[in-house]
Design an enzyme around this catalytic site. Structure first.
Site, short mmCIF file in Angstrom:
data_model
loop_
_atom_site.label_atom_id
_atom_site.label_comp_id
_atom_site.label_asym_id
_atom_site.label_seq_id
_atom_site.Cartn_x
_atom_site.Cartn_y
_atom_site.Cartn_z
N SER A 19 0.82 -1.13 0.02
CA SER A 19 -0.01 0.01 -0.13
C SER A 19 0.81 1.42 0.15
CB SER A 19 -0.98 -0.05 1.14
OG SER A 19 -2.03 -0.75 1.04
N TYR B 151 -2.93 -1.95 -10.58
CA TYR B 151 -3.08 -2.03 -9.32
C TYR B 151 -2.20 -2.96 -8.30
CZ TYR B 151 -4.52 -2.10 -4.38
OH TYR B 151 -4.55 -2.23 -3.01
N TYR C 35 -4.35 4.09 7.88
CA TYR C 35 -6.06 3.52 7.97
C TYR C 35 -6.75 3.86 9.01
CZ TYR C 35 -3.82 0.99 4.09
OH TYR C 35 -3.24 0.75 2.96
N VAL D 75 1.03 -3.66 4.22
CA VAL D 75 0.99 -4.90 5.03
C VAL D 75 2.24 -5.82 4.68
CG1 VAL D 75 -1.81 -5.35 4.65
CG2 VAL D 75 -0.22 -5.98 2.80
N LYS E 35 0.41 3.60 -3.00
CA LYS E 35 -0.56 4.33 -3.45
C LYS E 35 -0.41 5.94 -3.17
CE LYS E 35 -4.02 1.01 -1.34
NZ LYS E 35 -4.29 0.35 0.15
O1 DON Z 1 -4.84 -4.70 -2.08
C1 DON Z 1 -4.47 -5.06 -1.17
O2 DON Z 1 -5.08 -5.55 -0.07
C2 DON Z 1 -2.75 -5.12 -0.82
N1 DON Z 1 -2.25 -5.12 -2.41
C3 DON Z 1 -2.29 -3.83 -0.39
C4 DON Z 1 -2.77 -3.62 0.96
C5 DON Z 1 -1.96 -2.77 2.04
O3 DON Z 1 -0.70 -2.85 1.94
C6 DON Z 1 -2.79 -2.60 3.06
N2 DON Z 1 -1.79 -2.01 4.02
N3 DON Z 1 -1.52 -1.86 5.11
#
Ligand code: DON
Length: 339
Positions: A63, A189, A241, A259, A66
Protein backbone atom coordinates in the site's frame (compact mmCIF):
# COMPACT_ATOMS: atom_id res chain seq x y z
CA UNK A 1 22.19 8.57 22.99
CA UNK A 2 22.09 12.17 21.90
CA UNK A 3 22.16 11.72 18.16
CA UNK A 4 20.40 9.87 15.40
CA UNK A 5 22.88 7.05 14.62
CA UNK A 6 23.08 6.04 18.26
CA UNK A 7 19.36 6.37 18.72
CA UNK A 8 18.40 4.17 15.78
CA UNK A 9 20.90 1.60 17.01
CA UNK A 10 19.23 1.74 20.41
CA UNK A 11 15.77 1.37 18.85
CA UNK A 12 16.92 -1.54 16.74
CA UNK A 13 18.17 -3.36 19.82
CA UNK A 14 15.13 -2.36 21.87
CA UNK A 15 12.54 -3.67 19.42
CA UNK A 16 14.23 -6.47 17.49
CA UNK A 17 12.85 -9.05 19.92
CA UNK A 18 9.32 -7.66 19.88
CA UNK A 19 7.54 -10.52 18.15
CA UNK A 20 3.87 -9.65 18.46
CA UNK A 21 1.74 -9.44 15.34
CA UNK A 22 1.68 -11.74 12.35
CA UNK A 23 2.64 -11.91 8.70
CA UNK A 24 -0.01 -10.84 6.18
CA UNK A 25 -1.52 -14.09 4.96
CA UNK A 26 -4.47 -13.03 2.81
CA UNK A 27 -1.93 -12.64 -0.01
CA UNK A 28 -0.39 -16.13 0.22
CA UNK A 29 3.05 -15.12 -1.15
CA UNK A 30 3.55 -12.63 1.68
CA UNK A 31 3.74 -15.48 4.22
CA UNK A 32 7.21 -16.26 2.81
CA UNK A 33 8.61 -13.18 4.58
CA UNK A 34 11.04 -13.69 7.46
CA UNK A 35 9.40 -12.35 10.64
CA UNK A 36 12.82 -11.37 12.00
CA UNK A 37 13.55 -8.86 9.25
CA UNK A 38 13.95 -5.41 10.75
CA UNK A 39 15.44 -2.22 9.35
CA UNK A 40 15.39 1.49 10.04
CA UNK A 41 16.55 3.98 7.36
CA UNK A 42 16.69 7.75 7.40
CA UNK A 43 17.69 9.83 4.37
CA UNK A 44 18.04 13.58 4.71
CA UNK A 45 17.25 16.12 2.02
CA UNK A 46 21.01 16.64 1.72
CA UNK A 47 21.34 12.97 0.80
CA UNK A 48 22.89 11.74 4.05
CA UNK A 49 21.96 8.17 4.93
CA UNK A 50 21.59 6.65 8.38
CA UNK A 51 20.46 3.07 8.57
CA UNK A 52 20.60 -0.10 10.56
CA UNK A 53 19.51 -3.73 10.15
CA UNK A 54 18.13 -5.38 7.01
CA UNK A 55 17.91 -2.18 4.99
CA UNK A 56 18.84 -3.96 1.73
CA UNK A 57 16.33 -6.81 2.13
CA UNK A 58 13.83 -6.78 -0.75
CA UNK A 59 10.06 -6.95 -0.25
CA UNK A 60 6.98 -5.72 -2.10
CA UNK A 61 5.89 -2.16 -1.44
CA UNK A 62 2.14 -2.93 -1.13
CA UNK A 63 0.00 0.00 0.00
CA UNK A 64 2.90 2.42 0.28
CA UNK A 65 2.70 2.55 -3.52
CA UNK A 66 -0.66 4.35 -3.18
CA UNK A 67 1.10 7.55 -2.14
CA UNK A 68 3.22 7.72 -5.27
CA UNK A 69 0.58 6.60 -7.75
CA UNK A 70 -1.74 9.25 -6.29
CA UNK A 71 0.96 11.81 -7.04
CA UNK A 72 1.14 10.52 -10.59
CA UNK A 73 -2.65 10.82 -10.98
CA UNK A 74 -2.47 14.40 -9.68
CA UNK A 75 0.02 15.18 -12.44
CA UNK A 76 -2.03 13.28 -15.03
CA UNK A 77 -5.42 14.81 -14.14
CA UNK A 78 -5.08 17.81 -11.77
CA UNK A 79 -6.44 18.32 -8.27
CA UNK A 80 -10.07 19.22 -8.97
CA UNK A 81 -10.70 16.46 -11.54
CA UNK A 82 -9.23 13.96 -9.14
CA UNK A 83 -11.39 15.22 -6.25
CA UNK A 84 -14.54 14.57 -8.28
CA UNK A 85 -13.60 10.89 -8.43
CA UNK A 86 -11.77 10.30 -5.15
CA UNK A 87 -12.33 12.13 -1.85
CA UNK A 88 -9.81 13.02 0.85
CA UNK A 89 -11.77 11.98 3.95
CA UNK A 90 -10.40 9.45 6.44
CA UNK A 91 -12.70 6.44 6.76
CA UNK A 92 -11.94 4.96 10.17
CA UNK A 93 -12.60 1.64 8.44
CA UNK A 94 -10.27 -1.19 7.43
CA UNK A 95 -8.28 -0.53 4.25
CA UNK A 96 -10.21 -3.08 2.19
CA UNK A 97 -13.72 -2.19 3.38
CA UNK A 98 -16.52 -2.32 0.83
CA UNK A 99 -19.22 -0.84 3.06
CA UNK A 100 -18.64 2.92 2.82
CA UNK A 101 -18.23 2.88 -0.93
CA UNK A 102 -21.75 1.54 -1.25
CA UNK A 103 -23.28 3.48 1.66
CA UNK A 104 -21.98 6.99 1.19
CA UNK A 105 -21.06 9.17 -1.73
CA UNK A 106 -20.46 6.30 -4.19
CA UNK A 107 -17.00 7.76 -4.59
CA UNK A 108 -14.05 6.34 -2.65
CA UNK A 109 -13.39 8.30 0.53
CA UNK A 110 -9.66 8.68 -0.05
CA UNK A 111 -6.81 7.35 -2.24
CA UNK A 112 -5.08 5.44 0.60
CA UNK A 113 -7.80 2.79 1.03
CA UNK A 114 -8.06 0.08 -1.61
CA UNK A 115 -11.21 1.49 -3.25
CA UNK A 116 -9.52 4.86 -3.74
CA UNK A 117 -6.26 3.33 -4.90
CA UNK A 118 -8.02 1.21 -7.53
CA UNK A 119 -9.86 4.33 -8.73
CA UNK A 120 -6.51 6.14 -8.82
CA UNK A 121 -4.96 3.38 -10.96
CA UNK A 122 -7.91 3.82 -13.32
CA UNK A 123 -6.90 7.46 -13.90
CA UNK A 124 -3.31 6.78 -14.96
CA UNK A 125 -2.78 7.90 -18.54
CA UNK A 126 -1.40 5.74 -21.35
CA UNK A 127 -2.44 4.40 -24.76
CA UNK A 128 -2.60 0.82 -23.44
CA UNK A 129 -1.81 -1.31 -20.38
CA UNK A 130 1.89 -1.61 -21.25
CA UNK A 131 2.35 2.13 -21.63
CA UNK A 132 0.57 2.77 -18.32
CA UNK A 133 2.75 0.23 -16.53
CA UNK A 134 5.92 1.61 -18.09
CA UNK A 135 5.02 5.16 -17.10
CA UNK A 136 4.33 3.96 -13.57
CA UNK A 137 7.61 2.06 -13.33
CA UNK A 138 9.47 5.11 -14.61
CA UNK A 139 7.81 7.25 -11.95
CA UNK A 140 8.95 4.80 -9.25
CA UNK A 141 12.44 4.69 -10.78
CA UNK A 142 12.76 8.47 -10.45
CA UNK A 143 11.80 8.36 -6.77
CA UNK A 144 14.00 5.37 -5.96
CA UNK A 145 17.00 6.24 -8.11
CA UNK A 146 17.58 2.89 -9.82
CA UNK A 147 15.77 0.49 -12.16
CA UNK A 148 12.75 -1.18 -10.60
CA UNK A 149 10.90 -4.43 -11.16
CA UNK A 150 7.74 -6.27 -10.18
CA UNK A 151 7.73 -9.43 -8.05
CA UNK A 152 5.81 -11.72 -10.42
CA UNK A 153 4.81 -14.40 -7.84
CA UNK A 154 3.35 -11.72 -5.53
CA UNK A 155 1.54 -10.11 -8.46
CA UNK A 156 0.08 -13.49 -9.49
CA UNK A 157 -0.82 -14.28 -5.89
CA UNK A 158 -2.70 -10.97 -5.50
CA UNK A 159 -4.41 -11.39 -8.83
CA UNK A 160 -5.56 -14.91 -7.94
CA UNK A 161 -6.87 -14.04 -4.48
CA UNK A 162 -7.93 -10.38 -4.76
CA UNK A 163 -11.65 -11.04 -4.65
CA UNK A 164 -12.43 -8.06 -2.41
CA UNK A 165 -10.49 -5.77 -4.72
CA UNK A 166 -12.43 -7.19 -7.67
CA UNK A 167 -15.67 -6.48 -5.77
CA UNK A 168 -14.52 -2.89 -5.11
CA UNK A 169 -13.64 -2.45 -8.79
CA UNK A 170 -17.08 -3.66 -9.83
CA UNK A 171 -18.74 -1.20 -7.45
CA UNK A 172 -16.51 1.59 -8.81
CA UNK A 173 -17.63 0.69 -12.32
CA UNK A 174 -21.25 0.64 -11.19
CA UNK A 175 -20.90 4.19 -9.78
CA UNK A 176 -19.15 5.50 -12.90
CA UNK A 177 -15.81 6.13 -11.16
CA UNK A 178 -13.81 3.82 -13.45
CA UNK A 179 -14.23 2.68 -17.04
CA UNK A 180 -15.20 -0.81 -18.13
CA UNK A 181 -11.62 -2.16 -18.21
CA UNK A 182 -11.69 -3.63 -14.74
CA UNK A 183 -9.11 -6.38 -15.22
CA UNK A 184 -6.61 -3.95 -16.77
CA UNK A 185 -7.07 -1.48 -13.90
CA UNK A 186 -6.78 -4.24 -11.29
CA UNK A 187 -3.64 -5.58 -12.95
CA UNK A 188 -2.05 -2.14 -12.77
CA UNK A 189 -3.06 -1.87 -9.11
CA UNK A 190 -1.69 -5.35 -8.29
CA UNK A 191 1.51 -4.51 -10.19
CA UNK A 192 2.05 -1.28 -8.26
CA UNK A 193 1.59 -3.21 -4.99
CA UNK A 194 4.10 -5.87 -6.17
CA UNK A 195 6.90 -3.37 -6.84
CA UNK A 196 10.14 -4.58 -5.24
CA UNK A 197 11.78 -2.18 -2.78
CA UNK A 198 13.94 -2.30 0.32
CA UNK A 199 13.89 -0.12 3.42
CA UNK A 200 16.67 2.09 2.05
CA UNK A 201 14.67 2.69 -1.16
CA UNK A 202 11.60 3.65 0.86
CA UNK A 203 13.57 6.21 2.86
CA UNK A 204 14.90 7.73 -0.39
CA UNK A 205 11.33 7.89 -1.75
CA UNK A 206 10.12 9.58 1.44
CA UNK A 207 13.10 11.95 1.34
CA UNK A 208 12.14 12.88 -2.24
CA UNK A 209 8.74 13.97 -0.92
CA UNK A 210 10.50 15.88 1.86
CA UNK A 211 12.78 17.59 -0.67
CA UNK A 212 10.19 19.28 -2.92
CA UNK A 213 9.97 16.21 -5.16
CA UNK A 214 13.69 16.00 -5.92
CA UNK A 215 15.47 12.72 -5.18
CA UNK A 216 18.24 13.87 -2.80
CA UNK A 217 20.72 11.29 -4.11
CA UNK A 218 20.23 11.43 -7.90
CA UNK A 219 18.73 14.97 -7.99
CA UNK A 220 16.08 13.71 -10.40
CA UNK A 221 12.56 15.19 -10.08
CA UNK A 222 10.07 12.54 -8.89
CA UNK A 223 7.00 14.78 -8.90
CA UNK A 224 6.10 18.44 -9.40
CA UNK A 225 6.51 20.26 -6.09
CA UNK A 226 3.02 21.81 -6.26
CA UNK A 227 1.45 18.39 -5.54
CA UNK A 228 3.51 17.52 -2.47
CA UNK A 229 1.08 19.22 -0.08
CA UNK A 230 -1.83 17.19 -1.50
CA UNK A 231 0.08 13.96 -1.02
CA UNK A 232 1.27 14.79 2.50
CA UNK A 233 -2.24 15.87 3.51
CA UNK A 234 -3.78 12.51 2.64
CA UNK A 235 -0.84 10.69 4.19
CA UNK A 236 -1.36 12.62 7.41
CA UNK A 237 -5.11 12.05 7.61
CA UNK A 238 -5.50 8.63 5.95
CA UNK A 239 -2.08 6.95 5.65
CA UNK A 240 -2.41 4.59 8.62
CA UNK A 241 -6.01 3.49 7.92
CA UNK A 242 -8.15 3.02 11.00
CA UNK A 243 -5.18 4.01 13.15
CA UNK A 244 -4.73 7.34 11.31
CA UNK A 245 -6.24 9.44 14.10
CA UNK A 246 -4.19 7.90 16.88
CA UNK A 247 -1.09 8.03 14.68
CA UNK A 248 -1.62 11.77 14.10
CA UNK A 249 -2.07 12.20 17.85
CA UNK A 250 0.87 10.11 19.00
CA UNK A 251 3.39 10.46 16.15
CA UNK A 252 2.27 13.48 14.12
CA UNK A 253 4.21 12.63 10.95
CA UNK A 254 2.62 12.20 7.48
CA UNK A 255 3.07 8.48 6.91
CA UNK A 256 1.97 5.43 4.96
CA UNK A 257 2.08 1.75 5.80
CA UNK A 258 1.85 -1.44 3.76
CA UNK A 259 0.88 -4.99 4.72
CA UNK A 260 4.33 -6.32 3.82
CA UNK A 261 5.65 -4.40 6.85
CA UNK A 262 6.98 -1.08 5.60
CA UNK A 263 6.11 2.36 6.96
CA UNK A 264 7.37 5.62 5.47
CA UNK A 265 7.25 9.03 7.12
CA UNK A 266 8.03 12.44 5.66
CA UNK A 267 9.54 15.32 7.65
CA UNK A 268 8.93 18.17 5.20
CA UNK A 269 12.05 20.03 4.16
CA UNK A 270 14.21 17.71 6.25
CA UNK A 271 14.19 13.95 5.78
CA UNK A 272 12.45 10.72 4.87
CA UNK A 273 12.17 7.86 7.36
CA UNK A 274 11.39 4.21 6.61
CA UNK A 275 11.01 1.24 8.92
CA UNK A 276 10.57 -2.34 7.77
CA UNK A 277 9.40 -5.26 9.89
CA UNK A 278 6.82 -7.68 8.45
CA UNK A 279 4.92 -8.48 11.65
CA UNK A 280 1.73 -6.43 11.39
CA UNK A 281 -1.28 -5.77 13.59
CA UNK A 282 -4.94 -6.34 12.71
CA UNK A 283 -5.11 -2.99 10.89
CA UNK A 284 -2.19 -3.85 8.60
CA UNK A 285 0.47 -1.66 10.25
CA UNK A 286 3.94 -2.92 11.21
CA UNK A 287 4.15 -3.24 14.99
CA UNK A 288 7.87 -2.57 15.34
CA UNK A 289 7.52 0.15 12.72
CA UNK A 290 4.93 2.01 14.79
CA UNK A 291 7.07 1.73 17.92
CA UNK A 292 10.13 3.12 16.14
CA UNK A 293 8.23 6.05 14.65
CA UNK A 294 6.67 6.95 17.97
CA UNK A 295 10.05 6.87 19.67
CA UNK A 296 11.75 8.93 16.94
CA UNK A 297 8.96 11.50 17.03
CA UNK A 298 9.20 11.83 20.83
CA UNK A 299 12.97 11.93 20.90
CA UNK A 300 13.47 14.53 18.17
CA UNK A 301 10.24 16.56 18.46
CA UNK A 302 9.10 15.49 15.01
CA UNK A 303 5.36 15.80 15.71
CA UNK A 304 3.92 18.37 13.32
CA UNK A 305 2.45 20.27 16.26
CA UNK A 306 5.33 20.10 18.68
CA UNK A 307 6.03 23.54 20.10
CA UNK A 308 8.21 25.42 19.32
CA UNK A 309 7.98 24.02 15.80
CA UNK A 310 11.45 22.71 15.03
CA UNK A 311 12.34 21.97 11.44
CA UNK A 312 14.08 18.75 12.35
CA UNK A 313 16.06 18.72 15.54
CA UNK A 314 17.60 15.32 14.96
CA UNK A 315 19.71 16.74 12.16
CA UNK A 316 21.49 18.99 14.62
CA UNK A 317 24.28 16.50 15.13
CA UNK A 318 27.08 18.25 13.29
CA UNK A 319 29.70 17.77 16.03
CA UNK A 320 29.14 14.03 15.91
CA UNK A 321 29.49 13.55 12.17
CA UNK A 322 32.57 11.92 10.77
CA UNK A 323 32.63 13.52 7.35
CA UNK A 324 35.52 11.51 5.93
CA UNK A 325 33.88 8.09 6.25
CA UNK A 326 31.30 7.17 3.58
CA UNK A 327 28.02 7.96 5.29
CA UNK A 328 26.17 4.87 4.22
CA UNK A 329 28.82 2.56 5.64
CA UNK A 330 29.45 4.63 8.72
CA UNK A 331 26.13 4.09 10.43
CA UNK A 332 25.10 0.65 9.29
CA UNK A 333 24.88 -1.57 12.32
CA UNK A 334 27.27 -4.50 12.12
CA UNK A 335 25.06 -7.55 12.62
CA UNK A 336 28.06 -9.86 12.86
CA UNK A 337 29.02 -8.40 16.25
CA UNK A 338 27.13 -9.29 19.42
CA UNK A 339 24.84 -6.54 20.69
O1 DON B 1 -4.79 -4.75 -2.20
C1 DON B 1 -4.29 -5.15 -1.15
O2 DON B 1 -4.97 -5.58 -0.23
C2 DON B 1 -2.78 -5.11 -1.02
N1 DON B 1 -2.16 -5.21 -2.30
C3 DON B 1 -2.30 -3.87 -0.35
C4 DON B 1 -2.86 -3.67 1.03
C5 DON B 1 -2.02 -2.94 1.96
O3 DON B 1 -0.82 -2.89 1.91
C6 DON B 1 -2.73 -2.34 3.08
N2 DON B 1 -1.80 -1.86 4.07
N3 DON B 1 -1.62 -1.78 5.14
Amino acid sequence: MSNLPEFIKFLYQEYRHLNSGSLASYIPELTKANPNWFAISVVTKEGEIFEIGDSQENFTIQSISKVFVYGMALEDCDRETLLEKIGVEPTGDPFNSVIRLDENSKRPDNPMVNAGAIATAGLIKGANATEKLNRMLDMFRRYIGHDVFINAPVFMSERATGHRNRALANLLLNFGIIENNIEEILDLYFQQCSLVVNCHDLAVMAATLANRGVNPITKEQGIKPCYIRDILSVMYTCGMYNYAGEWAYRVGIPAKSGVSGGIIGVIPDSAGIAVFSPLIDSRGNSIRGMKVFEALSDKFNLHLFDYPLPKCSFLDISENRIESIPKKIEFIFDKTKPL
